[in-house]
Motif scaffolding. Sequence first.
Motif, PDB file in Angstrom:
ATOM      1  N   LEU A 103       0.830  -1.204   0.000  1.00 44.47           N
ATOM      2  CA  LEU A 103       0.000   0.000   0.000  1.00 44.47           C
ATOM      3  C   LEU A 103       0.867   1.258   0.000  1.00 44.47           C
ATOM      4  O   LEU A 103       0.568   2.230  -0.695  1.00 44.47           O
ATOM      5  CB  LEU A 103      -0.926  -0.003   1.212  1.00 44.47           C
ATOM      6  N   ALA A 104       1.963   1.229   0.783  1.00 46.03           N
ATOM      7  CA  ALA A 104       2.849   2.393   0.840  1.00 46.03           C
ATOM      8  C   ALA A 104       3.531   2.629  -0.505  1.00 46.03           C
ATOM      9  O   ALA A 104       3.670   3.776  -0.958  1.00 46.03           O
ATOM     10  CB  ALA A 104       3.896   2.198   1.933  1.00 46.03           C
ATOM     11  N   ALA A 105       3.957   1.550  -1.166  1.00 45.65           N
ATOM     12  CA  ALA A 105       4.590   1.685  -2.485  1.00 45.65           C
ATOM     13  C   ALA A 105       3.595   2.246  -3.500  1.00 45.65           C
ATOM     14  O   ALA A 105       3.940   3.102  -4.324  1.00 45.65           O
ATOM     15  CB  ALA A 105       5.121   0.328  -2.949  1.00 45.65           C
ATOM     16  N   ALA A 106       2.357   1.785  -3.426  1.00 44.61           N
ATOM     17  CA  ALA A 106       1.332   2.288  -4.339  1.00 44.61           C
ATOM     18  C   ALA A 106       1.027   3.759  -4.071  1.00 44.61           C
ATOM     19  O   ALA A 106       0.865   4.554  -4.998  1.00 44.61           O
ATOM     20  CB  ALA A 106       0.061   1.452  -4.207  1.00 44.61           C
ATOM     21  N   ALA A 107       0.950   4.131  -2.804  1.00 46.62           N
ATOM     22  CA  ALA A 107       0.680   5.525  -2.449  1.00 46.62           C
ATOM     23  C   ALA A 107       1.795   6.442  -2.948  1.00 46.62           C
ATOM     24  O   ALA A 107       1.540   7.536  -3.460  1.00 46.62           O
ATOM     25  CB  ALA A 107       0.519   5.662  -0.931  1.00 46.62           C
ATOM     26  N   ALA A 108       3.044   5.979  -2.830  1.00 48.10           N
ATOM     27  CA  ALA A 108       4.168   6.789  -3.300  1.00 48.10           C
ATOM     28  C   ALA A 108       4.119   6.969  -4.808  1.00 48.10           C
ATOM     29  O   ALA A 108       4.386   8.066  -5.321  1.00 48.10           O
ATOM     30  CB  ALA A 108       5.486   6.129  -2.889  1.00 48.10           C
ATOM     31  N   ALA A 109       3.755   5.900  -5.518  1.00 48.54           N
ATOM     32  CA  ALA A 109       3.652   5.996  -6.971  1.00 48.54           C
ATOM     33  C   ALA A 109       2.543   6.964  -7.384  1.00 48.54           C
ATOM     34  O   ALA A 109       2.705   7.772  -8.312  1.00 48.54           O
ATOM     35  CB  ALA A 109       3.395   4.608  -7.567  1.00 48.54           C
ATOM     36  N   ARG A 110       1.427   6.916  -6.688  1.00 48.96           N
ATOM     37  CA  ARG A 110       0.297   7.799  -7.015  1.00 48.96           C
ATOM     38  C   ARG A 110       0.645   9.257  -6.708  1.00 48.96           C
ATOM     39  O   ARG A 110       0.304  10.160  -7.491  1.00 48.96           O
ATOM     40  CB  ARG A 110      -0.940   7.373  -6.231  1.00 48.96           C
ATOM     41  N   LYS A 111       1.328   9.500  -5.592  1.00 49.11           N
ATOM     42  CA  LYS A 111       1.731  10.870  -5.248  1.00 49.11           C
ATOM     43  C   LYS A 111       2.733  11.417  -6.259  1.00 49.11           C
ATOM     44  O   LYS A 111       2.745  12.608  -6.565  1.00 49.11           O
ATOM     45  CB  LYS A 111       2.311  10.907  -3.842  1.00 49.11           C
ATOM     46  N   ARG A 112       3.585  10.534  -6.799  1.00 49.02           N
ATOM     47  CA  ARG A 112       4.542  10.960  -7.821  1.00 49.02           C
ATOM     48  C   ARG A 112       3.802  11.454  -9.064  1.00 49.02           C
ATOM     49  O   ARG A 112       4.169  12.460  -9.665  1.00 49.02           O
ATOM     50  CB  ARG A 112       5.465   9.809  -8.171  1.00 49.02           C
ATOM     51  N   LEU A 113       2.742  10.762  -9.432  1.00 50.90           N
ATOM     52  CA  LEU A 113       1.944  11.192 -10.586  1.00 50.90           C
ATOM     53  C   LEU A 113       1.324  12.559 -10.337  1.00 50.90           C
ATOM     54  O   LEU A 113       1.314  13.413 -11.226  1.00 50.90           O
ATOM     55  CB  LEU A 113       0.842  10.170 -10.882  1.00 50.90           C
ATOM     56  N   ASP A 114       0.799  12.766  -9.143  1.00 47.91           N
ATOM     57  CA  ASP A 114       0.207  14.066  -8.814  1.00 47.91           C
ATOM     58  C   ASP A 114       1.255  15.168  -8.885  1.00 47.91           C
ATOM     59  O   ASP A 114       0.996  16.268  -9.370  1.00 47.91           O
ATOM     60  CB  ASP A 114      -0.401  14.032  -7.405  1.00 47.91           C
ATOM     61  N   HIS A 115       2.468  14.876  -8.383  1.00 43.33           N
ATOM     62  CA  HIS A 115       3.548  15.867  -8.399  1.00 43.33           C
ATOM     63  C   HIS A 115       3.931  16.234  -9.829  1.00 43.33           C
ATOM     64  O   HIS A 115       4.164  17.404 -10.144  1.00 43.33           O
ATOM     65  CB  HIS A 115       4.760  15.325  -7.653  1.00 43.33           C
ATOM     66  N   GLU A 116       3.963  15.240 -10.726  1.00 45.69           N
ATOM     67  CA  GLU A 116       4.342  15.499 -12.114  1.00 45.69           C
ATOM     68  C   GLU A 116       3.297  16.323 -12.845  1.00 45.69           C
ATOM     69  O   GLU A 116       3.601  17.004 -13.822  1.00 45.69           O
ATOM     70  CB  GLU A 116       4.570  14.179 -12.848  1.00 45.69           C
ATOM     71  N   CYS A 117       2.048  16.281 -12.354  1.00 43.97           N
ATOM     72  CA  CYS A 117       0.980  17.048 -13.001  1.00 43.97           C
ATOM     73  C   CYS A 117       0.930  18.491 -12.512  1.00 43.97           C
ATOM     74  O   CYS A 117       0.257  19.329 -13.103  1.00 43.97           O
ATOM     75  CB  CYS A 117      -0.380  16.382 -12.756  1.00 43.97           C
ATOM     76  N   ASP A 118       1.595  18.790 -11.396  1.00 40.21           N
ATOM     77  CA  ASP A 118       1.564  20.143 -10.829  1.00 40.21           C
ATOM     78  C   ASP A 118       2.376  21.120 -11.679  1.00 40.21           C
ATOM     79  O   ASP A 118       3.329  20.749 -12.330  1.00 40.21           O
ATOM     80  CB  ASP A 118       2.133  20.126  -9.408  1.00 40.21           C
TER      81      ASP A 118
END
Length: 301
Positions: free
Chosen positions: A286-301
């Motif tokens: 779950l932590a690895a998935a959360a980190a991957a999802r947050k990375r996507l959000d960061h790249e969209c900012d």
Amino acid sequence: MHQNRSGSPGDPSQHIPTDGVVAIVGVGLIGGSIAAAIKAHHPGWTVVGFGRDPGRLDEAREAGLIDVAQEIDGPPTDPQADFAVVCTPVGRIAQDVRAIARHCRDGAVITDGGSVKATICRDAAGSLERGIEFVGSHPLAGSEKQGWRHASASLFQQKTCVVTPTAENSESAVSMVESFWRSLGANVASMSPQDHDRILALTSHLPHVTASALAGLIQAGDFDAFAGTGFRDTTRVAAGDAELWTQIFIANQKEVTAALDRFSEQLSRFRSAIEQQDSQAISDMLAAAAAARKRLDHECD
């Protein structure tokens, strides 16, 4: 594997005259948004909308989205197109590339917006004549909504558009396609058709399969009142056009099934950890998935 080319906006007027003619085959959400973006960024270009439904094309013309409405199977147009974009379902793109070529001037360039590239690039380019070239592309923008009435001139702003040249393409034709998409606000990435299909199977096609499978679990409607924001967000893309997505899955069958195998393995790891009540394994995944999802959000900012 691929080259990112998101720097300069590009100048398609180097290839398309300021009073040039651009043909759009399939004036739906993507084709209509291309037309709207052209109106916003290149008001001197004439936009000719092609299709097989005269009534729908006339409506788009009367709304000011396109300048000319033309049946694609009709006689060649005058003036002929300098550039064309085919935005029809993937199962018909190669056929429509050959059809629109009759409406293009000698040496024109044709591209597309299809979600699968290897089969289209193979089938579309073979029979073109008069120096006309096809260069594949795929703007990673869209919606579960359909039709030109949902078109937006800003749909491609800061979105990635993948251009998939082959060894048969000239440098000038590839540059023309890349510059065109940049001029509509997109960031361009270049890769082979095969790399595109492998990557998009994982990032686009697999999510649609999984969203559809999950949404299908409550088809009877018994649990609709209990489907909260998480379920609705996760299954949003399942509302897309069934026929269009059927064609995508079939056209990219090898890569989609490979992506499904990878996903099945990941689900098995989750299932095993839950069955064994392995809190650490569950937490780590779950932590690895959360980190991957947050990375996507960061790249969209």
